[in-house]
Design a protein around this motif. Structure first.
Motif, PDB file in Angstrom:
ATOM      1  N   SER A   8       0.127  -2.831   0.313  1.00 13.14           N
ATOM      2  CA  SER A   8       0.649  -3.977   1.064  1.00 13.14           C
ATOM      3  C   SER A   8      -0.102  -5.247   0.692  1.00 13.14           C
ATOM      4  CB  SER A   8       0.528  -3.739   2.566  1.00 13.14           C
ATOM      5  OG  SER A   8       1.392  -2.703   2.960  1.00 13.14           O
ATOM      6  N   GLN A  62       6.703  -4.200   5.303  1.00  9.38           N
ATOM      7  CA  GLN A  62       6.440  -2.906   5.925  1.00  9.38           C
ATOM      8  C   GLN A  62       6.608  -3.016   7.440  1.00  9.38           C
ATOM      9  OE1 GLN A  62       2.611  -1.251   4.883  1.00  9.38           O
ATOM     10  NE2 GLN A  62       3.018   0.691   5.929  1.00  9.38           N
ATOM     11  N   ASP A  67       8.147  -3.082   0.503  1.00 13.48           N
ATOM     12  CA  ASP A  67       6.916  -2.440   0.946  1.00 13.48           C
ATOM     13  C   ASP A  67       7.235  -1.342   1.957  1.00 13.48           C
ATOM     14  OD1 ASP A  67       4.354  -1.720   1.489  1.00 13.48           O
ATOM     15  OD2 ASP A  67       3.754  -3.630   2.403  1.00 13.48           O
ATOM     16  N   GLU A  68       7.209  -0.123   1.507  1.00 11.75           N
ATOM     17  CA  GLU A  68       7.463   1.047   2.358  1.00 11.75           C
ATOM     18  C   GLU A  68       8.715   0.892   3.203  1.00 11.75           C
ATOM     19  OE1 GLU A  68       4.452   3.252   3.995  1.00 11.75           O
ATOM     20  OE2 GLU A  68       2.959   2.658   2.517  1.00 11.75           O
TER      21      GLU A  68
HETATM   22 MG   LIG Z   1       1.038  -0.787   3.393  1.00 16.34          MG
END
Ligand SMILES: [Mg+2]
Ligand SMILES: Nc1ncnc2c1ncn2[C@@H]1O[C@H](COP(=O)(O)OP(=O)(O)OP(=O)(O)O)[C@@H](O)[C@H]1O
Lengths: 254, 400
Positions: A47, A91, A172-173
């Motif tokens: 991240s 995220q 991000d994820e």
């Molecule tokens: Mg992360």
């Protein structure tokens, strides 16, 4: 075609005990038409990399460069980076109370394009993007991310990706917290975006699950603030089988 | 809002507390009210009701002497509305609760009354402008809504001087009255106001206090119920800039049964020594069974050097209520929201405006008077532009 180049990027955050280095020399090149996956264990700095590229003020770039088609990204304000063609699906998407999704999307689209979208087609585009991600049109009247479930927040990020249509997308994820149906829906959205041909995708994840739906051209294993190993899709399969152990050991030896 | 915010919330339980409020409301509600100035000493700032207020700058409005001007009152409204001048003591719904209100009561002369006839349903708002001409003056307004009437009354306070006002509001049985009091005096102006409302049986009062200008503005609003079934929605919006003090004090006194009150005040602060104070007192007396009340104050602190004080007090003397709660939160401007919007291409200034207008969005939606909400939008934009200029020039100085 766009190229995002990250060279020897070092990033630290301020802590009570002074600066703490998190990224320790990241090298990565994402060209249009390519999909890259970054995989790494919790806390490895994934991240941090994404936020640093987007320009989050918390992260201090201590050395290295990031360029988009040769332009110095690090010199741009956060909004300039977005207008230059970078997009970060977060995220943890942020709630913005009192600001409706419809208003937010229109304001963002206007900022990115430099002119207001045509009203008639825009409403249709928004409703299509929402329904493509299996979101009800009434989400337009809700406040940005407020009261959204974890999965709805992630799907809303992909709605934005499709409507704003950047050159390079960093996700991000986006897969975490999604059930299998939502994962498919989100993956289809990313694939639609990528299938335009000239778009670059940097998919950050720590599970291989999403790679069944989104096929990366390159896989980078991220450990302890840098890329520990690079390869093709087969690297993801190895991770699926053996986990990060091998890389973690290598990194503590180093 | 950010993690820096504090939140106090209570459920439906008899209790009595409130940060920094040692005086029980029951006792406070019985504190002297009087038409006689001599019954109130000149405040020194240590009194409970004056401890947040810069009393040193209020000498002119504590002085028991005639005004040096008569504020100019202009009123207009749709057909049917009655405007007239009446004796100050013709209604006596309000009774001064502090020195400045008593001074204003005694030196305003006659009261200016706005009467909405019985069963009248006004389609257009009534406008009353109270203009301070730059000296020291007092005014006294009465707004009376006849039984089963519906009306909107907008009281706009403008001008440059020191102004003391009393406003008395009566809503007849079954009526619905919306009173919007706007305080937007010049930058050096001072305005101390007391509003007293008596809500009729099954009547609905919407009382809105919008404070946008003035160096010191303090509005005390008191609400009582004349019979069961009354409903009071008390809204407030304020935006204090550098050097401005915006204070709101509310007291809702539930004595009749099955009445409602809903208090929502929201304020933003930007600039050095921008200051806001909100005191929300709600008392549910033993007889007030079936009461339903909630009060909420939220403050958004946009820059360093600004300060918001928020003190909710809820005192419940009967268990037989529908619901009661209060909450108060003061948060700093959330940089994560700003980042999120900017990460979607929205320039910083526009993103900041979006976040602040988002903060005010729910309360602006409740005000329900388009001309007021449009004006509010405009003024908030201007204030944000000024705040952005200030921070830009501060950055420029640092950068030199
Ligand atoms: Mg992360
Ligand atoms: N303010 C801070 N103080 C100390 N450490 C910090 C701070 N901010 C981030 N870190 C650390 O930086 C490291 C990298 O965090 P980052 O969020 O980039 O990891 P990640 O790879 O995205 O992890 P995850 O898979 O859990 O999302 C973590 O060890 C985190 O604790």
């Amino acid at each position: 075609m766009a190229t995002l180049e990250i060279r020897d990027l070092h990033v630290s955050v301020d802590t009570e005990n002074g600066p703490k280095e998190i990224l320790r020399g990241v090298d990565l090149t994402i060209a249009g038409g390519q999909t890259h996956a970054i995989m790494g264990p919790n806390g490895s700095g994934k991240s941090t990399l994404a936020y640093s590229i987007a320009g989050h003020p918390k992260y201090n770039i201590t050395s290295g460069t990031v360029t988009l088609d040769g332009e110095d990204v690090l010199d741009m304000a956060v909004d300039e980076r977005a207008r230059a063609g970078l997009f970060l699906a977060m995220q943890y998407p942020v709630e913005v109370p009192g600001v409706s999704v419809a208003n937010f999307l229109r304001t963002a689209k206007t900022a990115i394009d430099g002119e207001a979208p045509k009203l008639r087609t825009w409403v249709k585009d928004v409703n299509k993007a929402l329904s493509d991600l299996d979101m009800d049109p009434t989400f337009g009247q809700r406040n940005v991310n407020e009261g959204f479930s974890g999965g709805e927040k992630k799907r809303h990020e992909i709605v934005q990706l499709e409507l704003l249509n950047p050159k390079i997308a960093i996700l991000d994820e986006t897969d975490s917290g999604l059930d299998i149906d939502a994962l498919k829906i989100v993956s289809e959205g990313v694939n639609r975006f990528a299938s335009q041909g000239d778009k670059g995708v940097l998919l950050i994840t720590h599970y291989t699950r999403i790679l069944r739906y989104i096929k990366p051209d390159f896989v980078h294993v991220f450990v302890d603030g840098r890329v520990a190993e690079e390869g093709g899709p087969e690297l993801a399969e190895e991770l699926e089988a053996n986990g990060y152990e091998r890389f973690l050991k290598a990194s503590t030896k180093a | 809002m950010s993690a820096a915010e504090t939140l106090v919330a209570t459920g439906n339980r008899a209790h009595s507390h409130g940060p920094g409020s040692p005086v029980p409301l029951q006792a406070r509600s019985e504190r002297p009210r009087s038409y006689d100035v001599a019954d109130f000493a000149v405040p020194n700032g240590r009194e409970e009701e004056w401890r947040f207020t810069p009393v040193k700058q209020l000498k002119a409005l504590f002085d028991d002497a005639a005004g040096t001007e008569t504020p100019k009152i202009d009123a207009s409204g749709p057909e049917g509305v009655v405007f007239e001048t009446v004796a100050a003591d013709s209604l006596k719904v309000g009774k001064p609760q502090d020195r400045s209100a008593a001074v204003a009561w005694n030196h305003a002369g006659e009261a200016f009354a706005v009467r909405i006839p019985v069963e009248a349903e006004l389609t257009e708002p009534v406008h009353v402008n109270v203009a301070s001409l730059g000296a020291r003056g007092f005014s006294h307004l009465i707004v009376e809504a006849g039984r089963h009437s519906r009306a909107i009354v907008i009281i706009d306070h403008t001008g440059a001087g020191e102004l003391g006002t009393n406003v008395e509001i009566v809503t007849g049985d079954g009526s619905e009255l919306r009173v919007v009091s706007i305080q937007q005096g010049d930058h050096e102006s001072i305005h101390l106001a007391q509003h007293d409302a008596l809500v009729g049986r099954d009547a609905k009062l919407h009382h809105v206090v919008v404070t946008l200008g003035g160096k010191i503005v303090r509005v005390a609003t008191n609400v009582r119920y004349a019979g069961p079934g009354g409903d009071a929605e008390l809204l407030g919006v304020y935006f204090a800039e550098g050097g401005q003090h915006h204070e709101n004090r509310l007291f809702v006194d539930h004595e009749a049964t099955n009445c409602k009150s809903n208090v929502l005040y929201k304020g933003a602060l930007a600039g050095d020594h921008a200051r806001s104070v909100w005191i929300g007192d709600v008392l549910i007396r033993a007889a007030a069974e079936g009461t339903d009340t909630f009060e909420l104050n939220r403050n958004l602190v946009l820059t360093d050097g600004a300060r918001a004080d928020s003190v909710p007090n809820l005192e419940i003397e009967t268990g037989e209520i529908e619901g009661a709660g209060h909450a108060s939160a003061t948060g700093r401007f959330d940089d994560e929201q700003l980042f999120y919007l900017q990460a979607r291409g929205i320039p910083e200034d526009a993103a900041r405006r979006l976040v602040v207008s988002g903060f005010f969005n729910d309360i602006i939606g409740k005000i329900g008077v388009p001309e007021v909400t449009e004006h509010l939008h405009d003024v908030i934009e201007q204030k944000l532009a000024r705040a952005a200029e200030l921070s830009a020039s501060a950055k420029a100085v640092v950068g030199q």
